[in-house]
Design an enzyme around this catalytic site. Structure first.
Site, PDB file in Angstrom:
ATOM      1  N   GLY A   6      36.483  34.084  33.059  1.00  0.00           N
ATOM      2  CA  GLY A   6      37.161  34.140  34.576  1.00  0.00           C
ATOM      3  C   GLY A   6      38.208  33.588  34.747  1.00  0.00           C
ATOM      4  N   ASN A   8      41.047  35.201  34.996  1.00  0.00           N
ATOM      5  CA  ASN A   8      42.056  36.253  35.966  1.00  0.00           C
ATOM      6  C   ASN A   8      41.090  35.604  37.708  1.00  0.00           C
ATOM      7  OD1 ASN A   8      43.583  38.473  34.978  1.00  0.00           O
ATOM      8  ND2 ASN A   8      42.300  38.023  33.250  1.00  0.00           N
ATOM      9  N   ILE A  82      29.656  48.604  29.731  1.00  0.00           N
ATOM     10  CA  ILE A  82      30.701  50.265  29.930  1.00  0.00           C
ATOM     11  C   ILE A  82      30.053  50.626  31.432  1.00  0.00           C
ATOM     12  CG2 ILE A  82      31.019  52.413  29.628  1.00  0.00           C
ATOM     13  CD1 ILE A  82      31.992  51.485  26.730  1.00  0.00           C
ATOM     14  N   HIS A  99      43.746  45.527  31.813  1.00  0.00           N
ATOM     15  CA  HIS A  99      43.571  45.594  30.518  1.00  0.00           C
ATOM     16  C   HIS A  99      44.636  45.139  29.751  1.00  0.00           C
ATOM     17  CE1 HIS A  99      42.632  47.349  26.771  1.00  0.00           C
ATOM     18  NE2 HIS A  99      43.487  47.837  26.514  1.00  0.00           N
ATOM     19  N   THR A 131      37.752  55.315  35.604  1.00  0.00           N
ATOM     20  CA  THR A 131      37.422  56.705  35.906  1.00  0.00           C
ATOM     21  C   THR A 131      36.583  56.502  34.300  1.00  0.00           C
ATOM     22  OG1 THR A 131      39.211  56.868  34.360  1.00  0.00           O
ATOM     23  CG2 THR A 131      39.258  57.136  36.547  1.00  0.00           C
ATOM     24  N   LEU A 134      37.371  55.009  29.010  1.00  0.00           N
ATOM     25  CA  LEU A 134      37.736  54.011  29.404  1.00  0.00           C
ATOM     26  C   LEU A 134      38.954  53.222  29.064  1.00  0.00           C
ATOM     27  CD1 LEU A 134      35.935  51.479  28.174  1.00  0.00           C
ATOM     28  CD2 LEU A 134      36.813  51.515  26.401  1.00  0.00           C
ATOM     29  N   GLN A 161      48.227  37.036  28.998  1.00  0.00           N
ATOM     30  CA  GLN A 161      46.900  36.374  30.581  1.00  0.00           C
ATOM     31  C   GLN A 161      47.955  35.449  31.647  1.00  0.00           C
ATOM     32  OE1 GLN A 161      43.378  34.176  29.011  1.00  0.00           O
ATOM     33  NE2 GLN A 161      42.853  36.256  29.268  1.00  0.00           N
TER      34      GLN A 161
HETATM   35  C1  GRF Z   1      41.965  39.676  30.109  1.00  0.00           C
HETATM   36  O1  GRF Z   1      42.769  39.306  29.316  1.00  0.00           O
HETATM   37  C2  GRF Z   1      41.349  41.158  30.801  1.00  0.00           C
HETATM   38  O2  GRF Z   1      42.889  41.866  30.119  1.00  0.00           O
HETATM   39  C3  GRF Z   1      40.588  41.757  29.456  1.00  0.00           C
HETATM   40  O3  GRF Z   1      39.101  40.389  29.673  1.00  0.00           O
HETATM   41  C4  GRF Z   1      40.584  39.090  29.524  1.00  0.00           C
HETATM   42  C5  GRF Z   1      39.946  38.339  30.560  1.00  0.00           C
HETATM   43  O4  GRF Z   1      39.761  36.824  30.631  1.00  0.00           O
HETATM   44  N1  GRF Z   1      39.781  42.842  30.436  1.00  0.00           N
HETATM   45  P1  GRF Z   1      39.208  36.533  31.371  1.00  0.00           P
HETATM   46  O5  GRF Z   1      37.822  36.410  31.647  1.00  0.00           O
HETATM   47  O6  GRF Z   1      39.558  36.701  33.523  1.00  0.00           O
HETATM   48  O7  GRF Z   1      40.046  34.504  31.185  1.00  0.00           O
END
Ligand code: GRF
Length: 180
Positions: A6, A8, A82, A99, A131, A134, A161
């Site tokens: 988490g 992000n 998914i 991603h 969409t 994937l 990140q």
């Molecule tokens: C991120 O690197 C994102 O690109 C990918 O999963 C990771 C999630 O990291 N889809 P976090 O859980 O937000 O630390």
């Protein structure tokens, strides 16, 4: 929506707290009850939901939950399940994902190692609309970095990140302001 650490989500919470982003994070949904992202949400007084059963039973529950919140935007941040096609179609243009690669390169997992194995000089992250295919929806924004010699997948992950934590709140802000 998330499945793990988490970081992000935290970047988005911080952007809201510092008023860089005007948004209401109405809920955090996880398919993993151990996800640290749930703790982050609780600390920020955001409602949490865990939906952990098999995909066939998760999807109706998820759809119902989403309908209840009626979100302007669904933000996938490390959500590893998914999603069913009907759900994705229903939220077409209102569901985004981040991603860790410069899509269309390296869909799926282990993107950092793939970059190293290919000897790429450039790497980064992509925010795109979700969409049914994937990691293949329309690209909204990307952020890039130069790959250093002898860098490991872990080193790259950490640097990518950092880019993500800046890019994702920015993209959400622009979508909210309709400046994208
Ligand atoms: C991120 O690197 C994102 O690109 C990918 O999963 C990771 C999630 O990291 N889809 P976090 O859980 O937000 O630390």
């Amino acid at each position: 929506m998330l499945s793990g650490f988490g970081s992000n989500l935290q970047a988005i919470i911080d952007a809201v707290a510092s008023k860089e982003l005007t948004a209401n994070i109405s809920a955090v949904i996880s398919d993993n009850e151990q996800a640290y992202g749930l703790e982050r949400a609780k600390k920020a007084n955001i409602k949490t939901h865990v939906l952990t059963t098999s995909p066939s039973s998760v999807m109706p529950a998820l759809e119902e939950l989403l309908t209840q919140y009626s979100p302007d935007l669904i933000v996938l941040a490390g959500y590893m399940k998914i999603l069913n096609t009907d759900l994705v179609k229903k939220y077409n243009g209102r569901m985004i994902n981040i991603h860790p690669s410069l899509l269309p390169k390296y869909k799926g997992l282990n993107t950092h190692q793939k970059v190293i194995d290919a000897g790429d000089k450039e790497h980064g992250t992509t925010v795109h609309f979700v969409t049914e295919d994937l990691d293949a929806g329309p690209i909204i924004a990307q952020s890039k970095l130069d790959v250093y010699e002898h860098e490991t997948a872990e080193d790259l992950k950490a640097r990518v990140q950092k880019l993500e934590h800046k890019l994702y709140p920015e993209v959400i802000r622009k979508l909210a302001n309709k400046t994208l």
